[in-house]
Write an enzyme that holds these catalytic residues in place. Structure first.
Site, PDB file in Angstrom:
ATOM      1  CE1 TYR A 194      -3.905  -2.304   5.076  1.00  0.00           C
ATOM      2  CE2 TYR A 194      -3.146  -0.111   4.454  1.00  0.00           C
ATOM      3  CZ  TYR A 194      -3.707  -1.336   4.109  1.00  0.00           C
ATOM      4  OH  TYR A 194      -4.050  -1.580   2.797  1.00  0.00           O
ATOM      5  CE  LYS A 242      -1.539  -4.024   3.030  1.00  0.00           C
ATOM      6  NZ  LYS A 242      -1.779  -5.198   2.183  1.00  0.00           N
ATOM      7  CB  SER A 283      -0.858   0.007   1.272  1.00  0.00           C
ATOM      8  OG  SER A 283      -1.416   1.293   1.475  1.00  0.00           O
ATOM      9  CB  ALA A 339       3.957  -1.706  11.035  1.00  0.00           C
TER      10      ALA A 339
HETATM   11  P1  NDP Z   1     -11.473  -6.179   0.913  1.00  0.00           P
HETATM   12  O1  NDP Z   1     -11.756  -5.872   2.339  1.00  0.00           O
HETATM   13  O2  NDP Z   1     -12.480  -5.862  -0.128  1.00  0.00           O
HETATM   14  O3  NDP Z   1     -11.064  -7.715   0.765  1.00  0.00           O
HETATM   15  C1  NDP Z   1     -10.138  -8.300   1.634  1.00  0.00           C
HETATM   16  C2  NDP Z   1      -9.891  -9.730   1.217  1.00  0.00           C
HETATM   17  O4  NDP Z   1      -8.972 -10.320   2.157  1.00  0.00           O
HETATM   18  C3  NDP Z   1     -11.165 -10.568   1.242  1.00  0.00           C
HETATM   19  O5  NDP Z   1     -11.193 -11.384   0.087  1.00  0.00           O
HETATM   20  C4  NDP Z   1     -10.987 -11.422   2.496  1.00  0.00           C
HETATM   21  O6  NDP Z   1     -11.572 -12.706   2.396  1.00  0.00           O
HETATM   22  C5  NDP Z   1      -9.482 -11.568   2.558  1.00  0.00           C
HETATM   23  N1  NDP Z   1      -9.018 -11.952   3.896  1.00  0.00           N
HETATM   24  C6  NDP Z   1      -9.128 -11.237   5.048  1.00  0.00           C
HETATM   25  N2  NDP Z   1      -8.603 -11.930   6.068  1.00  0.00           N
HETATM   26  C7  NDP Z   1      -8.157 -13.110   5.561  1.00  0.00           C
HETATM   27  C8  NDP Z   1      -7.506 -14.249   6.105  1.00  0.00           C
HETATM   28  N3  NDP Z   1      -7.204 -14.318   7.407  1.00  0.00           N
HETATM   29  N4  NDP Z   1      -7.203 -15.284   5.286  1.00  0.00           N
HETATM   30  C9  NDP Z   1      -7.497 -15.237   3.969  1.00  0.00           C
HETATM   31  N5  NDP Z   1      -8.113 -14.177   3.389  1.00  0.00           N
HETATM   32  C10 NDP Z   1      -8.427 -13.136   4.167  1.00  0.00           C
HETATM   33  O7  NDP Z   1     -10.101  -5.441   0.622  1.00  0.00           O
HETATM   34  P2  NDP Z   1      -9.473  -4.832  -0.729  1.00  0.00           P
HETATM   35  O8  NDP Z   1      -9.885  -5.624  -1.899  1.00  0.00           O
HETATM   36  O9  NDP Z   1      -9.675  -3.387  -0.699  1.00  0.00           O
HETATM   37  O10 NDP Z   1      -7.924  -5.095  -0.405  1.00  0.00           O
HETATM   38  C11 NDP Z   1      -7.166  -6.113  -0.992  1.00  0.00           C
HETATM   39  C12 NDP Z   1      -5.696  -5.855  -0.658  1.00  0.00           C
HETATM   40  O11 NDP Z   1      -5.320  -4.583  -1.179  1.00  0.00           O
HETATM   41  C13 NDP Z   1      -5.419  -5.807   0.845  1.00  0.00           C
HETATM   42  O12 NDP Z   1      -4.168  -6.381   1.095  1.00  0.00           O
HETATM   43  C14 NDP Z   1      -5.372  -4.317   1.133  1.00  0.00           C
HETATM   44  O13 NDP Z   1      -4.595  -4.020   2.257  1.00  0.00           O
HETATM   45  C15 NDP Z   1      -4.750  -3.794  -0.151  1.00  0.00           C
HETATM   46  N6  NDP Z   1      -4.986  -2.383  -0.402  1.00  0.00           N
HETATM   47  C16 NDP Z   1      -6.264  -1.898  -0.557  1.00  0.00           C
HETATM   48  C17 NDP Z   1      -6.463  -0.545  -0.773  1.00  0.00           C
HETATM   49  C18 NDP Z   1      -7.806   0.058  -0.969  1.00  0.00           C
HETATM   50  O14 NDP Z   1      -7.891   1.307  -1.045  1.00  0.00           O
HETATM   51  N7  NDP Z   1      -8.876  -0.697  -1.056  1.00  0.00           N
HETATM   52  C19 NDP Z   1      -5.304   0.377  -0.832  1.00  0.00           C
HETATM   53  C20 NDP Z   1      -4.035  -0.241  -0.664  1.00  0.00           C
HETATM   54  C21 NDP Z   1      -3.892  -1.567  -0.463  1.00  0.00           C
HETATM   55  P3  NDP Z   1     -13.151 -12.977   2.583  1.00  0.00           P
HETATM   56  O15 NDP Z   1     -13.848 -12.287   1.453  1.00  0.00           O
HETATM   57  O16 NDP Z   1     -13.302 -14.464   2.518  1.00  0.00           O
HETATM   58  O17 NDP Z   1     -13.496 -12.375   3.894  1.00  0.00           O
END
Ligand code: NDP
Length: 247
Positions: A155, A159, A142, A157
């Site tokens: 978060y 990333k 991120s 830390a």
């Molecule tokens: P969402 O909250 O829409 O989705 C998060 C995903 O992570 C879900 O599919 C969820 O699974 C999965 N997940 C959470 N915990 C676990 C776990 N313990 N084991 C396996 N899967 C898990 O997030 P985004 O799509 O927005 O984010 C995706 C990535 O992008 C993340 O790493 C986030 O930090 C990063 N990011 C996002 C930004 C944004 O603005 N949206 C900006 C920068 C980075 P389930 O659906 O089954 O719950």
């Protein structure tokens, strides 16, 4: 030509789902990890295939914080496909709060899923890729891991940790023709950002030169480029995709 496959953690919604769709559109077999009980796999499969019935899909339920669960998922993948070309570590959460109020469990949970989850999955898939003598890993960091953000020290830390981790992997694995990179999204419209208060969203928007949030599809395009055959010489890099936010 031999078909390629991709494994995406947290691939059932948001950015992960957009990445899964992008690879499927380009003819990859797609393995999606999910954790929530209420995931509609039938619907997801239909969306991913989008009429291309030749695309093979595999849905592996598992928690990336749990080593046994990660081992089991990767065993399922090797049993089904016998190889793994691309891995995208996308699963991630936020538990925001100023340091003064941040609970230790909120710090640990974010580090456990975002950073340690990435470690667990890489530990399982790297031996497969080393044996194959090829592979691509893209870890989702991120811009907050680069620039920091008030209220997101846990978060940030996690990333920033992913960046150091990926750069090290790139150096360890280059001799085996395995490339590892990070994508660092800015403010992307998904469930994760939908929960932010309007005032917070407006504040963030005013700091983005392109004056809009990014889409999951825009992130997926970059991830696909880095992980596909189009990329053969970029490794150990962090590529921001943030509408100009951190400059
Ligand atoms: P969402 O909250 O829409 O989705 C998060 C995903 O992570 C879900 O599919 C969820 O699974 C999965 N997940 C959470 N915990 C676990 C776990 N313990 N084991 C396996 N899967 C898990 O997030 P985004 O799509 O927005 O984010 C995706 C990535 O992008 C993340 O790493 C986030 O930090 C990063 N990011 C996002 C930004 C944004 O603005 N949206 C900006 C920068 C980075 P389930 O659906 O089954 O719950």
């Amino acid at each position: 030509m031999e078909r390629k496959n991709v494994f995406i953690t947290g691939g059932s919604r948001g950015i992960g789902k957009a990445i899964a769709k992008k690879f499927a559109q380009n003819g990859y077999d797609v393995i999606v990890n999910y954790v929530s009980e209420n995931t509609n796999l039938e619907e997801l499969e239909k969306e991913l295939k989008n009429g291309q019935e030749e695309i093979r899909t595999l849905f592996v339920k598992g928690d990336v914080t749990d080593v046994a669960s990660c081992t089991e998922m990767v065993e399922q993948i090797t049993k089904e496909f016998g190889k793994l070309d691309v891995v995208i570590n996308n699963a991630g959460i936020t538990k925001d709060g100023l340091l003064m109020r941040m609970k230790e469990e909120d710090f640990d949970k974010v580090l456990d899923i975002n950073l340690k989850g990435t470690f667990h999955i890489c530990k399982q898939v790297v031996p497969i890729m080393m044996k194959q003598k090829h592979g691509k890993i893209v870890n989702i960091s991120s811009v907050v891991g680069i620039a920091g953000n008030a209220g997101q020290s846990n978060y940030a830390a996690s990333k920033a940790g992913i960046i150091g981790f990926t750069k090290s992997l790139a150096k360890e694995l280059a001799s085996r023709n395995i490339l590892a990179n990070c994508v660092a999204p800015g403010f992307i419209r998904t469930d994760m950002t939908d929960v932010l208060a309007d005032s917070v969203k407006e504040n963030i928007l005013s700091s983005i030169p392109l004056k809009r949030m990014g889409t999951a599809e825009e992130v997926a395009n970059l991830v696909y480029f880095l992980a596909s055959d189009e990329n053969s010489y970029i490794t150990g890099q962090v590529i921001p995709i943030d509408g100009g936010m951190i400059g």
